[in-house]
Write an enzyme that holds these catalytic residues in place. Structure first.
Site, short mmCIF file in Angstrom:
data_model
loop_
_atom_site.label_atom_id
_atom_site.label_comp_id
_atom_site.label_asym_id
_atom_site.label_seq_id
_atom_site.Cartn_x
_atom_site.Cartn_y
_atom_site.Cartn_z
N THR A 34 -15.52 31.60 11.96
CA THR A 34 -16.81 30.64 12.15
C THR A 34 -17.70 31.08 13.16
O THR A 34 -18.74 30.34 13.38
CB THR A 34 -16.46 29.14 12.35
OG1 THR A 34 -15.42 29.01 13.43
CG2 THR A 34 -15.47 28.48 11.13
N TRP A 35 -17.33 32.44 14.00
CA TRP A 35 -18.05 32.70 14.94
C TRP A 35 -19.66 32.89 14.35
O TRP A 35 -19.92 33.53 13.28
CB TRP A 35 -17.82 33.98 15.40
CG TRP A 35 -18.33 34.62 16.67
CD1 TRP A 35 -18.89 33.67 17.72
CD2 TRP A 35 -18.29 35.67 17.08
NE1 TRP A 35 -19.19 34.25 18.66
CE2 TRP A 35 -19.03 35.80 18.48
CE3 TRP A 35 -18.03 37.03 16.74
CZ2 TRP A 35 -19.32 37.04 19.32
CZ3 TRP A 35 -18.23 37.99 17.36
CH2 TRP A 35 -19.08 38.02 18.69
N TYR A 69 -9.11 39.83 13.70
CA TYR A 69 -10.68 39.09 13.61
C TYR A 69 -11.56 40.36 13.56
O TYR A 69 -11.08 41.44 13.70
CB TYR A 69 -10.92 38.42 14.78
CG TYR A 69 -11.02 39.12 16.11
CD1 TYR A 69 -12.08 39.63 16.79
CD2 TYR A 69 -10.17 38.67 17.20
CE1 TYR A 69 -12.23 40.14 17.66
CE2 TYR A 69 -10.32 39.18 18.46
CZ TYR A 69 -11.44 40.00 18.78
OH TYR A 69 -11.50 40.51 20.21
N ASP A 86 -10.65 29.07 11.41
CA ASP A 86 -10.53 29.37 12.79
C ASP A 86 -12.04 29.20 13.34
O ASP A 86 -13.00 29.48 13.11
CB ASP A 86 -10.29 31.03 12.79
CG ASP A 86 -10.40 31.50 14.24
OD1 ASP A 86 -9.41 31.31 15.06
OD2 ASP A 86 -11.51 31.84 14.72
N TYR A 104 -17.99 28.75 20.30
CA TYR A 104 -18.76 29.20 19.31
C TYR A 104 -20.08 27.90 19.21
O TYR A 104 -19.98 26.89 19.01
CB TYR A 104 -18.38 28.99 17.89
CG TYR A 104 -17.09 30.17 17.73
CD1 TYR A 104 -16.81 31.12 18.64
CD2 TYR A 104 -16.18 30.25 16.66
CE1 TYR A 104 -15.88 32.12 18.59
CE2 TYR A 104 -15.26 31.05 16.61
CZ TYR A 104 -15.03 32.07 17.59
OH TYR A 104 -13.94 33.00 17.57
N GLN A 129 -4.37 36.48 18.24
CA GLN A 129 -5.53 36.86 17.51
C GLN A 129 -6.37 37.90 18.18
O GLN A 129 -6.89 37.86 19.27
CB GLN A 129 -6.39 35.59 17.39
CG GLN A 129 -7.45 35.77 16.32
CD GLN A 129 -8.49 34.72 16.37
OE1 GLN A 129 -9.61 34.53 16.77
NE2 GLN A 129 -7.99 33.50 16.02
P1 NAP Z 1 -16.45 39.50 10.20
O1 NAP Z 1 -15.67 38.14 9.55
O2 NAP Z 1 -15.73 40.62 10.36
O3 NAP Z 1 -17.75 39.55 9.72
C1 NAP Z 1 -18.77 38.69 9.42
C2 NAP Z 1 -19.93 39.07 8.85
O4 NAP Z 1 -19.53 39.87 7.51
C3 NAP Z 1 -21.05 38.15 8.43
O5 NAP Z 1 -22.04 38.71 8.46
C4 NAP Z 1 -20.62 38.09 6.97
O6 NAP Z 1 -21.72 37.57 6.10
C5 NAP Z 1 -20.20 39.16 6.48
N1 NAP Z 1 -19.33 39.12 5.35
C6 NAP Z 1 -18.12 38.56 5.27
N2 NAP Z 1 -17.57 38.62 3.98
C7 NAP Z 1 -18.51 39.50 3.37
C8 NAP Z 1 -18.23 40.29 2.08
N3 NAP Z 1 -17.17 39.72 1.35
N4 NAP Z 1 -19.28 41.06 1.77
C9 NAP Z 1 -20.21 41.17 2.46
N5 NAP Z 1 -20.45 40.78 3.83
C10 NAP Z 1 -19.43 39.83 4.25
O7 NAP Z 1 -16.67 38.98 11.92
P2 NAP Z 1 -16.42 38.13 13.02
O8 NAP Z 1 -17.16 36.86 12.60
O9 NAP Z 1 -16.77 38.86 14.19
O10 NAP Z 1 -14.96 37.86 13.04
C11 NAP Z 1 -14.33 36.65 12.05
C12 NAP Z 1 -13.98 35.58 12.74
O11 NAP Z 1 -12.93 36.02 13.83
C13 NAP Z 1 -14.70 34.94 13.72
O12 NAP Z 1 -15.86 34.33 12.68
C14 NAP Z 1 -14.18 34.19 14.65
O13 NAP Z 1 -13.45 32.97 13.94
C15 NAP Z 1 -12.88 35.18 15.15
N6 NAP Z 1 -13.09 36.01 16.09
C16 NAP Z 1 -12.21 35.87 17.16
C17 NAP Z 1 -12.88 36.65 18.50
C18 NAP Z 1 -11.63 36.30 19.40
O14 NAP Z 1 -12.02 36.72 20.70
N7 NAP Z 1 -10.57 35.66 19.32
C19 NAP Z 1 -13.61 37.52 18.41
C20 NAP Z 1 -14.45 37.58 17.39
C21 NAP Z 1 -14.06 36.70 16.00
P3 NAP Z 1 -22.21 35.97 5.80
O15 NAP Z 1 -21.93 35.16 6.87
O16 NAP Z 1 -23.58 36.38 5.55
O17 NAP Z 1 -21.63 35.78 4.34
#
Ligand code: NAP
Length: 278
Positions: A20-21, A190, A47, A52, A162
């Site tokens: 959900t970031w 992530y 998550d 966030y 994570q």
């Molecule tokens: P991610 O999930 O790797 O990427 C998100 C991006 O990918 C968004 O722009 C999304 O577009 C796009 N996307 C998702 N599914 C897709 C698909 N099937 N086809 C094309 N594009 C797609 O990045 P993230 O948000 O960095 O990481 C995921 C999650 O991990 C976070 O949201 C957060 O909850 C967690 N996180 C944790 C940490 C930590 O320090 N613990 C750090 C970073 C992230 P749309 O939104 O437009 O659909």
């Protein structure tokens, strides 16, 4: 959707969940609808974090899960600067209020900080005794940090670590991933879908060929690779309903040993460069 245990807590969670970031930037209606579509598709692991959108994303998640709380494996994270014993208790109450719930299924320390880890863990354990947490874990912990956590609490108490994990960033495979898996601690990767290879790259071609053989998409194959082994979970963030549906189906896809080898060759792990973070 295949499920894996959240550490040794006995709770099974879907291998593909929902991040959900930055969702506060997506528009409330679309983000809430995407999260609900994800729940409909079996991605019950949501998550989030107090960080966030400075709490706005937790509010949005709270709205998305109204009336469906029992269906959700809800995880939030406390910021390291709030991770003193009293600070964790306060931060958790605020997260629960924003999320409109009485309990979290997982509560993680977002990354290691200056407060003694024993204090943070004492607060996690107190919240567990009070029924406000089902499980707790950590995030962005390397092997040394994990050793400290396990020395304090025991491996059976740490639900997950994570960490950053995608096809072009596989450094965790050198040490922290096998270390966690050997102790039954779930590894939640992530940023698994945001970094995607060019279709004409060696890795991109491998994904496309494997996808064609399964009637799947290259992104589904990439996610399936990230959860290819026991103890691995991934949490792609998607605010578009089409992305949500695509990601959920990756949880049904099983790759053969040969396919895993081809992806491995297309995205070499590279040398150990320390624990990767964003
Ligand atoms: P991610 O999930 O790797 O990427 C998100 C991006 O990918 C968004 O722009 C999304 O577009 C796009 N996307 C998702 N599914 C897709 C698909 N099937 N086809 C094309 N594009 C797609 O990045 P993230 O948000 O960095 O990481 C995921 C999650 O991990 C976070 O949201 C957060 O909850 C967690 N996180 C944790 C940490 C930590 O320090 N613990 C750090 C970073 C992230 P749309 O939104 O437009 O659909």
């Amino acid at each position: 959707m295949r499920r894996e245990p959240f550490g040794r807590t006995g709770v099974l969670v879907p291998v593909v969940g929902q991040g959900t970031w930055n969702m506060e930037r997506d528009g409330r209606k679309a983000a809430v609808a995407a999260l609900r579509a994800g729940l409909d598709a079996g991605m019950s692991h949501i998550d989030t974090a107090e960080m966030y959108g400075a709490g706005r994303v937790e509010e949005l998640v709270g709205e998305a899960i109204v009336g469906r709380r029992e269906q959700v494996f809800l995880v939030s994270k406390v910021l390291p600067q709030n991770a003193s014993r009293a600070g964790v208790l306060r931060a958790c109450e605020s997260s629960l209020r924003r999320l409109r719930t009485g309990w979290l299924d997982g509560y993680l320390l977002h990354w290691p900080g200056r407060h003694p880890l024993a204090e943070t863990i004492a607060a996690f354990e107190q919240l567990t005794r009070e029924g406000k947490l089902r499980a707790w874990g950590v995030s962005n912990f390397g092997v040394e940090d994990m050793e400290r956590a396990v020395a304090i609490a025991g491996a059976e108490r740490v639900g997950c670590n994570q960490v950053l994990y995608h096809l072009e960033e596989r450094s965790i495979e050198h040490a922290v991933l096998p270390w966690c898996v050997a102790r039954g601690i779930a590894v939640v990767g992530y940023s698994g879908s945001g970094h995607f290879p060019a279709p004409r790259s060696r890795g991109g071609k491998a994904l496309a060929a494997i996808a064609a053989a399964h009637g799947a998409t290259p992104r589904q194959v990439a996610l399936a690779f990230l959860v290819r082994a026991m103890g691995l979970l991934t949490i792609p963030k998607a605010a578009s309903a089409a992305h949500v549906v695509e990601n959920a189906a990756a949880g049904e896809l099983t790759l053969s040993d040969d396919e895993v080898r081809r992806i491995d060759a297309g995205f070499p792990r590279g040398p150990w460069r320390g624990l990767p973070t964003l």
